[in-house]
Enzyme design. Sequence first.
Site, PDB file in Angstrom:
ATOM      1  N   VAL A  15     -61.585   7.390 -21.787  1.00 48.93           N
ATOM      2  CA  VAL A  15     -59.914   7.277 -21.708  1.00 48.93           C
ATOM      3  C   VAL A  15     -59.244   8.410 -22.836  1.00 48.93           C
ATOM      4  O   VAL A  15     -58.315   8.732 -22.460  1.00 48.93           O
ATOM      5  CB  VAL A  15     -59.449   6.230 -22.109  1.00 48.93           C
ATOM      6  N   SER A  41     -71.748   7.734 -32.400  1.00 48.93           N
ATOM      7  CA  SER A  41     -71.369   9.279 -32.106  1.00 48.93           C
ATOM      8  C   SER A  41     -70.146   9.536 -33.527  1.00 48.93           C
ATOM      9  O   SER A  41     -70.385  11.162 -33.280  1.00 48.93           O
ATOM     10  CB  SER A  41     -69.805   9.231 -31.070  1.00 48.93           C
ATOM     11  N   ARG A 101     -51.961  -7.852 -24.027  1.00 49.18           N
ATOM     12  CA  ARG A 101     -51.356  -7.263 -23.226  1.00 49.18           C
ATOM     13  C   ARG A 101     -50.067  -8.665 -22.986  1.00 49.18           C
ATOM     14  O   ARG A 101     -48.999  -8.694 -22.345  1.00 49.18           O
ATOM     15  CB  ARG A 101     -51.384  -6.714 -21.775  1.00 49.18           C
ATOM     16  N   CYS A 130     -54.569  -0.626 -15.380  1.00 48.62           N
ATOM     17  CA  CYS A 130     -54.386   1.198 -14.854  1.00 48.62           C
ATOM     18  C   CYS A 130     -53.645   0.712 -13.555  1.00 48.62           C
ATOM     19  O   CYS A 130     -53.034   1.461 -12.708  1.00 48.62           O
ATOM     20  CB  CYS A 130     -55.826   1.984 -14.934  1.00 48.62           C
ATOM     21  N   SER A 160     -64.106   5.794 -11.756  1.00 47.43           N
ATOM     22  CA  SER A 160     -63.826   5.842 -13.517  1.00 47.43           C
ATOM     23  C   SER A 160     -62.958   5.078 -14.412  1.00 47.43           C
ATOM     24  O   SER A 160     -63.347   4.666 -15.868  1.00 47.43           O
ATOM     25  CB  SER A 160     -63.000   7.180 -13.503  1.00 47.43           C
ATOM     26  N   GLY A 161     -62.350   3.974 -13.282  1.00 41.95           N
ATOM     27  CA  GLY A 161     -62.478   2.763 -14.097  1.00 41.95           C
ATOM     28  C   GLY A 161     -62.987   1.351 -15.277  1.00 41.95           C
ATOM     29  O   GLY A 161     -62.815   0.752 -15.887  1.00 41.95           O
ATOM     30  N   ARG A 230     -63.538  -2.255  -6.024  1.00 41.56           N
ATOM     31  CA  ARG A 230     -63.707  -1.417  -6.347  1.00 41.56           C
ATOM     32  C   ARG A 230     -64.631  -0.440  -5.249  1.00 41.56           C
ATOM     33  O   ARG A 230     -65.497  -0.409  -4.663  1.00 41.56           O
ATOM     34  CB  ARG A 230     -65.483  -1.241  -7.569  1.00 41.56           C
ATOM     35  N   HIS A 237     -56.568   5.349  -8.689  1.00 43.89           N
ATOM     36  CA  HIS A 237     -57.073   4.093  -7.854  1.00 43.89           C
ATOM     37  C   HIS A 237     -55.595   4.676  -6.276  1.00 43.89           C
ATOM     38  O   HIS A 237     -54.695   5.268  -6.460  1.00 43.89           O
ATOM     39  CB  HIS A 237     -56.166   3.207  -8.734  1.00 43.89           C
TER      40      HIS A 237
END
Length: 336
Positions: A15, A41, A101, A130, A160-161, A230, A237
């Site tokens: 993301v 990283s 959320r 998403c 990828s989600g 999935r 999606h």
Amino acid sequence: MTHYKVAIVGASGLVGRTVLRVLEEKNLPHLSYTLFSSAKSAGSKIKFLNQDYILCELKEDSFHTHFDYAIFCAGGSVSEKYAPIAVSNGCTVIDNSSVFRMHPDVPLVVPEVNPEDIFSHKGIIANPNCSTIQAMLPLKALDLKYQIKRIVYSTYQAVSGAGRLGIEDLENRFEGEHLKKFPCSIYNNCIPHIDVFMEQGYTKEEYKMMEETKKILHQPNLAITATCVRVPVVNCHGESINVELDKDFDLYDIRLLLENLPNVVVVDNPEKNYYPLASKANGNDEVFVGRIRRDFSVKNGLNLWVVADNLRKGAGTNAIQILEKLIKANHTLNNS
């Protein structure tokens, strides 16, 4: 012209890198960026805006240097710990995780749908799930004109989600003990299990879709159910959305309504095999809608097939659209 400092938290993830890609494409003026990552990283370089950026390790004192805005893309535990720290130092946070959320003081925003909610924030604005984001664009318009009585979601969600490990499970056809992300092989399978199972048999992903839809539409009692699956697709999606409306409708008017929505593309000519596909939505910011047809099993029933890039409109692009709204409002306020 005011200059704004923006922090990107989790810049090295799927993301985070999508956020950087969209920011490059938009090339927003008068912004400077600092990119944060985990200690693992930190110190590595990312090419961004035609220059090398060094990833900085995210620490508790990272926001002692003032930032106007931060986009968090690093997961729930990071957002839960560091977003309040950022806010306490005067930063407005746009958060991609699910942590805030459903908090009553945190607006949950899709800019084409409920932009007015952005400005009720108390430091944190949440990006919806998403799958929820892409559904909201057509559903909000339908609700305004016809009033929605009930929604049935069936999702077909790309790997990828689930992040890079989900993609690796698919691309390397991992099975058994070699699986890095999923409870069983995603290769050649559709798995009706996203996130953890909760009470009453729903998964957390299904719960998110149901509750977030109610919050965004400001309808806490709206009847909704969901099954989230999935599928072995790398990105984008798909969603089968069944809607029961309160008012009667003409399919021509429905198509016209959807065709005139910003950032919605109607792809609907089954006779020519013309319908939304993941391969066509990939890399785009629009929400693609097709298979528009009546559900004759209920009064005023409607079926839609909705596809969108879950890393872009489903995450990075939506967050940047919120950022743009905030900046525009600040410019208006400063110039008034």
